[in-house]
Design an enzyme around this catalytic site. Sequence first.
Site, PDB file in Angstrom:
ATOM      1  N   GLU A 149       0.854  -1.193   0.000  1.00  0.00           N
ATOM      2  CA  GLU A 149       0.000   0.000   0.000  1.00  0.00           C
ATOM      3  C   GLU A 149       0.890   1.242   0.000  1.00  0.00           C
ATOM      4  O   GLU A 149       1.796   1.366   0.814  1.00  0.00           O
ATOM      5  CB  GLU A 149      -0.905  -0.031   1.236  1.00  0.00           C
ATOM      6  CG  GLU A 149      -1.842   1.154   1.306  1.00  0.00           C
ATOM      7  CD  GLU A 149      -3.083   0.900   2.166  1.00  0.00           C
ATOM      8  OE1 GLU A 149      -3.470  -0.273   2.360  1.00  0.00           O
ATOM      9  OE2 GLU A 149      -3.663   1.884   2.653  1.00  0.00           O
ATOM     10  N   ARG A 150       0.617   2.137  -0.923  1.00  0.00           N
ATOM     11  CA  ARG A 150       1.421   3.359  -1.091  1.00  0.00           C
ATOM     12  C   ARG A 150       2.893   3.026  -1.319  1.00  0.00           C
ATOM     13  O   ARG A 150       3.788   3.738  -0.853  1.00  0.00           O
ATOM     14  CB  ARG A 150       1.295   4.282   0.126  1.00  0.00           C
ATOM     15  CG  ARG A 150      -0.121   4.536   0.577  1.00  0.00           C
ATOM     16  CD  ARG A 150      -0.995   5.085  -0.510  1.00  0.00           C
ATOM     17  NE  ARG A 150      -2.365   5.333  -0.027  1.00  0.00           N
ATOM     18  CZ  ARG A 150      -3.367   5.666  -0.813  1.00  0.00           C
ATOM     19  NH1 ARG A 150      -3.201   5.746  -2.124  1.00  0.00           N
ATOM     20  NH2 ARG A 150      -4.562   5.895  -0.311  1.00  0.00           N
TER      21      ARG A 150
ATOM     22  N   ASN B  75      -3.314  -1.552   7.775  1.00  0.00           N
ATOM     23  CA  ASN B  75      -4.653  -2.030   7.414  1.00  0.00           C
ATOM     24  C   ASN B  75      -4.534  -3.548   7.304  1.00  0.00           C
ATOM     25  O   ASN B  75      -4.023  -4.067   6.319  1.00  0.00           O
ATOM     26  CB  ASN B  75      -5.102  -1.445   6.068  1.00  0.00           C
ATOM     27  CG  ASN B  75      -5.233   0.067   6.144  1.00  0.00           C
ATOM     28  OD1 ASN B  75      -5.824   0.597   7.077  1.00  0.00           O
ATOM     29  ND2 ASN B  75      -4.673   0.770   5.171  1.00  0.00           N
TER      30      ASN B  75
ATOM     31  N   GLU C 275     -10.411   4.635   9.255  1.00  0.00           N
ATOM     32  CA  GLU C 275     -10.563   4.266   7.845  1.00  0.00           C
ATOM     33  C   GLU C 275     -11.070   2.834   7.693  1.00  0.00           C
ATOM     34  O   GLU C 275     -10.562   2.055   6.889  1.00  0.00           O
ATOM     35  CB  GLU C 275      -9.239   4.473   7.096  1.00  0.00           C
ATOM     36  CG  GLU C 275      -8.773   5.931   7.134  1.00  0.00           C
ATOM     37  CD  GLU C 275      -7.494   6.226   6.361  1.00  0.00           C
ATOM     38  OE1 GLU C 275      -6.679   5.299   6.203  1.00  0.00           O
ATOM     39  OE2 GLU C 275      -7.322   7.385   5.947  1.00  0.00           O
TER      40      GLU C 275
ATOM     41  N   ARG D  38      -1.850   3.599  17.067  1.00  0.00           N
ATOM     42  CA  ARG D  38      -1.828   4.782  16.200  1.00  0.00           C
ATOM     43  C   ARG D  38      -2.946   5.770  16.552  1.00  0.00           C
ATOM     44  O   ARG D  38      -4.081   5.371  16.821  1.00  0.00           O
ATOM     45  CB  ARG D  38      -1.914   4.374  14.734  1.00  0.00           C
ATOM     46  CG  ARG D  38      -0.689   3.557  14.324  1.00  0.00           C
ATOM     47  CD  ARG D  38      -0.744   3.140  12.882  1.00  0.00           C
ATOM     48  NE  ARG D  38      -0.259   4.143  11.964  1.00  0.00           N
ATOM     49  CZ  ARG D  38      -0.908   4.526  10.875  1.00  0.00           C
ATOM     50  NH1 ARG D  38      -2.092   4.036  10.586  1.00  0.00           N
ATOM     51  NH2 ARG D  38      -0.379   5.420  10.073  1.00  0.00           N
TER      52      ARG D  38
ATOM     53  N   LYS E  27       1.028  10.838  13.886  1.00  0.00           N
ATOM     54  CA  LYS E  27       1.563  11.410  12.641  1.00  0.00           C
ATOM     55  C   LYS E  27       2.074  12.821  12.912  1.00  0.00           C
ATOM     56  O   LYS E  27       1.467  13.554  13.692  1.00  0.00           O
ATOM     57  CB  LYS E  27       0.496  11.439  11.556  1.00  0.00           C
ATOM     58  CG  LYS E  27       0.180  10.065  10.993  1.00  0.00           C
ATOM     59  CD  LYS E  27      -0.663  10.127   9.725  1.00  0.00           C
ATOM     60  CE  LYS E  27      -0.959   8.703   9.246  1.00  0.00           C
ATOM     61  NZ  LYS E  27      -1.669   8.660   7.958  1.00  0.00           N
TER      62      LYS E  27
ATOM     63  N   ASP F 253      -2.395  14.471   7.229  1.00  0.00           N
ATOM     64  CA  ASP F 253      -1.970  13.188   6.690  1.00  0.00           C
ATOM     65  C   ASP F 253      -0.753  13.323   5.785  1.00  0.00           C
ATOM     66  O   ASP F 253      -0.895  13.213   4.566  1.00  0.00           O
ATOM     67  CB  ASP F 253      -3.148  12.568   5.921  1.00  0.00           C
ATOM     68  CG  ASP F 253      -2.914  11.104   5.617  1.00  0.00           C
ATOM     69  OD1 ASP F 253      -1.885  10.555   6.058  1.00  0.00           O
ATOM     70  OD2 ASP F 253      -3.773  10.503   4.943  1.00  0.00           O
TER      71      ASP F 253
ATOM     72  N   GLU G  53       5.367   9.759  13.944  1.00  0.00           N
ATOM     73  CA  GLU G  53       5.371   8.975  12.708  1.00  0.00           C
ATOM     74  C   GLU G  53       5.596   9.879  11.497  1.00  0.00           C
ATOM     75  O   GLU G  53       4.908  10.871  11.310  1.00  0.00           O
ATOM     76  CB  GLU G  53       4.030   8.235  12.589  1.00  0.00           C
ATOM     77  CG  GLU G  53       3.977   7.232  11.465  1.00  0.00           C
ATOM     78  CD  GLU G  53       2.656   6.443  11.430  1.00  0.00           C
ATOM     79  OE1 GLU G  53       2.113   6.093  12.496  1.00  0.00           O
ATOM     80  OE2 GLU G  53       2.169   6.195  10.322  1.00  0.00           O
TER      81      GLU G  53
ATOM     82  N   GLU H  21       4.057   9.148  -0.637  1.00  0.00           N
ATOM     83  CA  GLU H  21       2.664   9.134  -1.071  1.00  0.00           C
ATOM     84  C   GLU H  21       2.216  10.492  -1.611  1.00  0.00           C
ATOM     85  O   GLU H  21       1.667  10.583  -2.701  1.00  0.00           O
ATOM     86  CB  GLU H  21       1.770   8.711   0.101  1.00  0.00           C
ATOM     87  CG  GLU H  21       0.282   8.778  -0.241  1.00  0.00           C
ATOM     88  CD  GLU H  21      -0.609   8.321   0.904  1.00  0.00           C
ATOM     89  OE1 GLU H  21      -0.100   8.001   1.994  1.00  0.00           O
ATOM     90  OE2 GLU H  21      -1.838   8.286   0.685  1.00  0.00           O
TER      91      GLU H  21
ATOM     92  N   GLU I  18       7.150  21.617  -3.020  1.00  0.00           N
ATOM     93  CA  GLU I  18       6.106  22.418  -2.376  1.00  0.00           C
ATOM     94  C   GLU I  18       5.661  23.564  -3.288  1.00  0.00           C
ATOM     95  O   GLU I  18       4.480  23.871  -3.390  1.00  0.00           O
ATOM     96  CB  GLU I  18       6.627  22.980  -1.046  1.00  0.00           C
ATOM     97  CG  GLU I  18       5.615  23.847  -0.315  1.00  0.00           C
ATOM     98  CD  GLU I  18       6.181  24.457   0.963  1.00  0.00           C
ATOM     99  OE1 GLU I  18       7.404  24.712   1.019  1.00  0.00           O
ATOM    100  OE2 GLU I  18       5.400  24.680   1.899  1.00  0.00           O
TER     101      GLU I  18
HETATM  102  C1  BDP Z   1      -2.929   7.491   4.475  1.00  0.00           C
HETATM  103  C2  BDP Z   1      -2.833   6.513   3.357  1.00  0.00           C
HETATM  104  C3  BDP Z   1      -3.484   5.197   3.657  1.00  0.00           C
HETATM  105  C4  BDP Z   1      -3.031   4.678   5.002  1.00  0.00           C
HETATM  106  C5  BDP Z   1      -3.257   5.727   6.059  1.00  0.00           C
HETATM  107  C6  BDP Z   1      -2.708   5.348   7.426  1.00  0.00           C
HETATM  108  O1  BDP Z   1      -3.441   7.092   2.215  1.00  0.00           O
HETATM  109  O2  BDP Z   1      -3.168   4.304   2.609  1.00  0.00           O
HETATM  110  O3  BDP Z   1      -3.692   3.510   5.328  1.00  0.00           O
HETATM  111  O4  BDP Z   1      -2.627   6.928   5.702  1.00  0.00           O
HETATM  112  O5  BDP Z   1      -1.747   5.982   7.838  1.00  0.00           O
HETATM  113  O6  BDP Z   1      -1.963   8.483   4.263  1.00  0.00           O
HETATM  114  O7  BDP Z   1      -3.226   4.466   8.084  1.00  0.00           O
END
Ligand code: BDP
Length: 677
Positions: A164-165, A207, A290, A323, A364, A369, A391, A397, A509
């Site tokens: 993922e990503r 996930n 999510e 998290r 984070k 995000d 984090e 991404e 940026e």
């Molecule tokens: C977002 C991503 C997603 C991740 C999520 C996360 O788009 O794919 O699952 O963060 O940190 O930036 O859980």
Amino acid sequence: MLPDRRNFVTIPAPTDVHAAWLPEEAFRPVGTRRTLVLADGLLAETVRAEVAAACARYGGSVRQQAGGGEFDLVLALSTAEQPVEVAPGECGAEGFALAHRDGVTVVVADEPAGLLYGLFHVVRLGESAFGAERPVEWHRPATPRRMLGHWDNVDPHPVMGQVERGYAGGSIFWRDGGPRGDLARVRAYARLLAACGVNAVGVNNVNVHATEAHLLTDRLGDVAAIADVLRPYGIAVHLSVNFAAPIALGGLPTADPLDADVRTWWARTTEQVYAAIPDFGGYVVKADSEGQPGPFAYGRTHADGANMLADALAPHGGVVCWRAFVYNHRQDWRDRSTDRARAAYDHFAPLDGRFRDNAILQVKHGPMDFQTREPVSPMIAAMPSTALAVELQVTQEYTGQQRHVCYLPAMWSEVLGFRPWGRDGRSVADVAAGGGLVAVSNAGDDPYWTGHPLAQANLYAFGRLAWAPRLDPAAVLDEWIGLTFAAGDPERLRGPLHAMMDGSWRTYERYTAPLGVGFMVRPGHHYGPDVDGYEYTPWGTYHFADRDGVGVDRTRASGTGFTGQYPEPWSEVYESLEECPDELLLFFHHVPYGHVLHDGSTVIQHIYDTHFQGAEEAEQTRLLWEKLAGAVDPALHARVRERLDEQVRCAGEWRDQVNAYFFRKSGVPDARGRRIP
Ligand code: BDP
């Protein structure tokens, strides 16, 4: 004649992958010398094997007993008889002391891990480690947890794929529903990570889908096999677990964290994990986020959820990395009262002091995000009685997906040095010292590890900053260049590469979302521009541009009140239109296009200027690289050039879409009369 390498090399170097910051040539200064390693145990063996491999190539020697000769390099435990006065306990679990005295370079450590880090430091120093006298200097990591998370799926996800990503091919660990056979690759990765200071790895996606959930139980053997390969480099394995595992794997009717059967299930399951992996690091949990299950379903708090797992892990010395990325991703965009930036603080700050000691809240760095520019998350200052890990996202991404050059440590260093309580208060790095620094890895099974070969610098620098957050990111970049291109002509490359990379985050940026407003990316995959892509969606990521102005009002006076989540002085600074730093203006305020910035320019003119400038800088970056043809390996040169072509194309697309969008909204022409489509 070259010595027979088979007698020495116990850690094969990967032949099919780029050696990144550990090319053989980087070991030449060590490999030509006489080395003594006075320590036993697994990590000491690694140290000896590393030195032996270098000596096999360059003619030096390595011994494990003193006496009968002179040495140029001594790596010794503090309990051993060693040539400098370092008392046991002074270095700590992973630190080391380094000195050069009477022609001998000495590394002393309390534990073999320190010797390993010390050896890699000597490699970094190169010949200069063996030159002039050096008084004793101490190197200790700023935090005990320096971790890379892999968002890797065992079963390729239908939308997200294997990683993922991920922008660097497939997973290092998994392929097509099972473990990869070639653990040599994992070993090479472990070696690279140890050489920059990383000591923990999460091997699966936060996930946690159906197949991955089983890594905790019937597929635990696959995790243990990875742990076996990471262990010689001092890296502890961590596993992302699904909060609903007691239901999915244990056949229980509930996953309620206060339910006795659920607690017993976690305790037993965790016992089995430690039976298979005695040095297992712990669990990573994404809950109520999510679509992932979590304690909310049972009317419980996140402290209840985290503590249940902390209790299961505590007898074994493990931690739960819980998290804080919890927010409503199904909000009504028409209802302007919700603010995603507020979510983590609103959920977690009231729980401060209620987490177990071995529960680490993983936050984070920004409140949204992983955007190109965000303020530091107010969460980092909100939970003084909780261990916090910060984090970061090494995988790009939102920062060009390893097609664009974007050296991120410049940003991380600003984040780590930020002082939420003002000039005399502690920094983000100070807070993270208690819980750790964590980042989402950008590595995959690509021969260059990171897709874009220059993105390796981000991975390297993450480890270096996690170890020593005050390092100058520009100096770390030079260090990376020197190591990575040790086989070629690093002196010739340093200038141009430095010019291409050091300012690349700001370049990126400039041509993307302006003044901290964020997003404006294509929905779903998040690559390339789409100004309104997320504007009318439930994700909580808006810019509120209309004909009069742009930006999100997060003030207490008239907006979402988010500024109130910061302590003084920042809550006042961000609240104030006059004091708010320009680069975050649109994150905190909704302003008219004619609003004048601190540099005297208007918001609309700033948008035009930076977008022209950013796209131009991308072209200059490509020119610099063109000139390096012949100075680096042709395949590597071609790979970077292909990415730069895409970066230049994409930067132009960003420039044109953003400029055209704001020209049409505002009707204000560019003061310099440049072409806006
Ligand atoms: C977002 C991503 C997603 C991740 C999520 C996360 O788009 O794919 O699952 O963060 O940190 O930036 O859980």
